[in-house]
Design an enzyme around this catalytic site. Structure first.
Site, short mmCIF file in Angstrom:
data_model
loop_
_atom_site.label_atom_id
_atom_site.label_comp_id
_atom_site.label_asym_id
_atom_site.label_seq_id
_atom_site.Cartn_x
_atom_site.Cartn_y
_atom_site.Cartn_z
N HIS A 125 20.62 35.73 34.74
CA HIS A 125 19.33 36.56 34.36
C HIS A 125 19.89 37.50 33.13
O HIS A 125 20.94 37.89 33.01
CB HIS A 125 18.82 37.57 35.50
CG HIS A 125 20.06 38.63 35.88
ND1 HIS A 125 20.10 39.59 35.50
CD2 HIS A 125 20.92 38.46 36.88
CE1 HIS A 125 21.08 40.40 36.02
NE2 HIS A 125 21.52 39.86 36.92
N ASP A 127 18.06 40.11 32.21
CA ASP A 127 17.75 41.96 32.31
C ASP A 127 18.77 42.47 32.70
O ASP A 127 19.88 41.84 33.58
CB ASP A 127 16.51 41.90 33.29
CG ASP A 127 16.55 41.48 34.50
OD1 ASP A 127 16.03 42.19 35.59
OD2 ASP A 127 17.06 40.49 34.82
N ASP A 160 27.08 41.88 34.61
CA ASP A 160 25.84 41.51 35.38
C ASP A 160 24.62 41.54 34.25
O ASP A 160 23.91 42.43 34.21
CB ASP A 160 25.85 42.71 36.30
CG ASP A 160 24.66 42.30 37.13
OD1 ASP A 160 24.19 43.54 37.87
OD2 ASP A 160 24.10 41.31 37.11
N GLU A 194 15.60 39.90 37.33
CA GLU A 194 16.17 39.81 38.46
C GLU A 194 16.47 41.24 39.16
O GLU A 194 16.59 41.45 40.56
CB GLU A 194 17.63 39.23 38.38
CG GLU A 194 18.41 38.97 39.56
CD GLU A 194 19.18 40.04 39.95
OE1 GLU A 194 19.52 39.98 41.26
OE2 GLU A 194 19.39 40.95 39.28
N GLU A 195 16.69 42.24 38.27
CA GLU A 195 16.96 43.27 38.82
C GLU A 195 15.78 44.25 39.61
O GLU A 195 16.02 45.29 40.18
CB GLU A 195 17.68 44.44 37.55
CG GLU A 195 18.77 43.96 36.94
CD GLU A 195 19.92 43.81 37.90
OE1 GLU A 195 21.20 43.20 37.51
OE2 GLU A 195 19.92 44.04 39.26
N ASP A 222 24.33 30.37 41.19
CA ASP A 222 24.01 31.88 40.67
C ASP A 222 25.31 32.98 40.86
O ASP A 222 26.22 32.54 41.36
CB ASP A 222 22.77 32.17 41.31
CG ASP A 222 21.96 33.56 40.89
OD1 ASP A 222 21.19 34.07 41.64
OD2 ASP A 222 22.35 33.91 39.75
N HIS A 478 26.19 47.82 37.76
CA HIS A 478 25.09 48.88 37.55
C HIS A 478 25.53 50.41 37.64
O HIS A 478 25.10 51.32 38.08
CB HIS A 478 24.45 48.58 39.15
CG HIS A 478 23.44 47.51 39.40
ND1 HIS A 478 22.86 47.28 40.40
CD2 HIS A 478 23.74 46.40 38.87
CE1 HIS A 478 21.99 46.18 40.34
NE2 HIS A 478 22.77 45.41 39.28
ZN LIG Z 1 22.95 40.51 38.44
#
Ligand SMILES: [Zn+2]
Length: 506
Positions: A125, A127, A160, A194-195, A222, A478
């Site tokens: 992803h 984002d 990420d 995705e987030e 994934d 994150h």
């Molecule tokens: Zn992720």
């Protein structure tokens, strides 16, 4: 980790009870680790690749909770950068920009030599999560500058998940430069949201590929856990966990709308008080513990590598069947319930994440709202959970509303399947054999759930093809100081280069 101390207490328990059985069990609980895989060396132009990833994180493709706060220009600029950076990919593969209602997700199609073979799909992803202002000063490098320093590439998205987007594209560009074409068709899907659960990107593209008549994917991959020594309690070894199933996702808004007024003449129960009590009742009504089949697979692979005194317990779980719990399974549940991470693997979780009410100290708010996030186990559908919540709070003044792109718990990918074996082989070809590889039950979630929720993708495997040196580097997920080692990024690219080739033989 509490688990460690707890497990030693349990070890004493099992040692006395199962000592004799322990030895016998090992024979019946053999290791399933793949043997004799030769490592491969793949030459990567890591300087140029690092430069491209460093530029990629400078595009602020942020997913905010407020879906109107979506920077379309950042995504457009990022797409133009990707197109300019991988000329052969854009010459040889078909690129589509899709999504509903806003089209910002990328779908690449690389036609295979043999159209009769079921295709494979690589997912990642675009984002990234925001960098909260109050954490900005904890970053050692600017989160959006793409700084390369101290052997690391720094920035929001390098762990990420832009590392996987560019790992896939670097590998494809390398193979195209060699004139290589895959046997089976390969799809690359890079989602835009995705987030926030993937409602506009992954969900739409999964539906679109189904509409186009794809019957079955041979392999879907994934993100999830990277390779980290000591990621699993009781296992100091370097570990590569391959996700085979994910829990679901559901967020409910609980709200009360009733009379507000002047704070000088308050009612017996305020809206805030009523909602707070309801939340307390809900937190006291946790879902029952149970052992998910994916967890049995996880311990079938991890058990033989763990402390011998606990192996009778793990083999009881590994070979156990659904239904009434045995005493050993109850011991296992008690052990797993000792920490939030392992507890989340054995029940549908309830997490109160938001609570809003009140704007002024002398005004009784006419409404109070809270958001509760659930990670459902299989079978705990939104209806089941809403019914559970209604019974637990037992107060008709509280309204309950599903506010999320909810998804059910996924099916379970086959850990004996050719896809899993191809992944384990590739992991060992790149990172060597001094590590433990095991399937695992993913308690977080990722966009591939939208594919695994459909009959055409039963086998979805998730892993982040990157070695972290320690749990310390995990803080970047994150969090702050998101960074990856340049040398390890070279192996990420090698990993994707190798798995693309290994899929020919699937
Ligand atoms: Zn992720």
């Amino acid at each position: 980790m509490e688990l460690k101390t707890y497990s030693s207490a349990l070890a004493i328990l099992t040692l006395t009870t199962f000592a004799a059985a322990a030895h016998a069990q090992n024979a019946q609980f053999p290791s399933l680790q793949m043997q004799g895989v030769e490592q491969v060396e793949i030459d990567v132009d890591i300087k140029a690749a690092t430069d491209r990833l460093s530029q990629a994180v400078q595009f602020r493709t942020i997913s905010n909770q407020d879906r109107d706060d979506f920077d379309t220009q950042a995504f457009d600029d990022y797409h133009a950068f990707i197109e300019a950076s991988y000329p052969l990919v854009h010459q040889k593969l078909k690129r589509e920009i899709l999504g509903d209602p806003r089209p910002y997700s990328l779908l690449y199609t690389w036609e295979g030599k043999n159209p009769d073979l079921p295709p494979a799909l690589f997912y990642a992803h675009q984002d990234v999560v925001p960098v909260p202002a109050d954490s900005r000063d904890q970053w050692l490098q600017d989160p959006f500058a793409g700084t390369v320093a101290d052997g690391y590439i720094w920035g929001r998205g390098v762990l990420d998940d832009k590392n996987q987007i560019h790992g896939i594209l670097e590998a494809a560009e390398m193979r195209l430069a060699e004139g290589w074409q895959p046997e089976r068709t390969l799809y690359f899907v890079f989602g835009q949201d995705e987030e926030v659960g993937g409602p506009e990107g992954a969900r739409f593209i999964a539906e679109e590929l189904e509409r186009r008549g794809i019957e079955r994917f041979a392999f879907v991959m994934d993100e999830s856990a990277p390779l980290i020594p000591g990621i699993f309690p009781g296992l100091p070894d370097n570990t590569a966990l391959i996700g085979i199933a994910q829990k679901g996702y559901l967020s409910l808004e609980l709200a009360i709308h009733a009379l507000g007024g002047h704070s000088s003449q308050p009612p017996e129960d305020s809206n805030i008080g009523i909602l707070a009590e309801a939340i307390t009742r809900l937190e006291d009504a946790q879902f029952p513990y149970r052992i998910h089949p994916a967890l049995r697979h996880q311990y079938r692979y991890l058990g033989p590598e763990l402390d011998e005194t606990l192996q009778p317990l793990f083999s009881a779980v590994a070979f156990g069947k659904d239904g009434a719990m045995t005493d050993q399974e109850k011991d296992f549940i008690q052990m797993m319930s000792a920490s939030p991470v392992t507890r989340a693997m054995i029940r549908t979780t309830i997490a109160v994440t938001m609570f809003n009410a009140g704007i002024k100290d002398n005004v009784l708010p006419p409404a109070a709202t809270a958001v509760v996030n659930f990670r459902p186990m299989p079978g705990d559908t939104p209806e089941v959970i809403i019914d559970h919540v209604r019974k637990a709070i037992n107060d008709d003044r509280i309204t309950i509303r599903d506010i999320s792109a909810s998804t059910p718990a996924t099916a379970i990918a086959d850990p004996e399947g050719p896809g899993y074996k191809a992944l384990e082989k590739t992991v060992r070809q790149i990172w060597g054999n001094d590590l433990v590889v095991a399937p695992f039950f993913v308690i977080g979630g990722s966009d591939s759930k939208h594919f695994q929720a459909r009959p055409f993708a039963p086998d979805v495997y998730t892993i982040t093809g990157l070695q972290l040196e320690s749990m310390k580097e995990f803080e970047g997920f994150h969090g702050v100081n998101e960074r990856i080692l340049v040398d390890e990024y070279a192996k990420t690219i090698a990993f994707f280069y190798q798995i693309m080739g290994n899929l020919d033989a699937l």
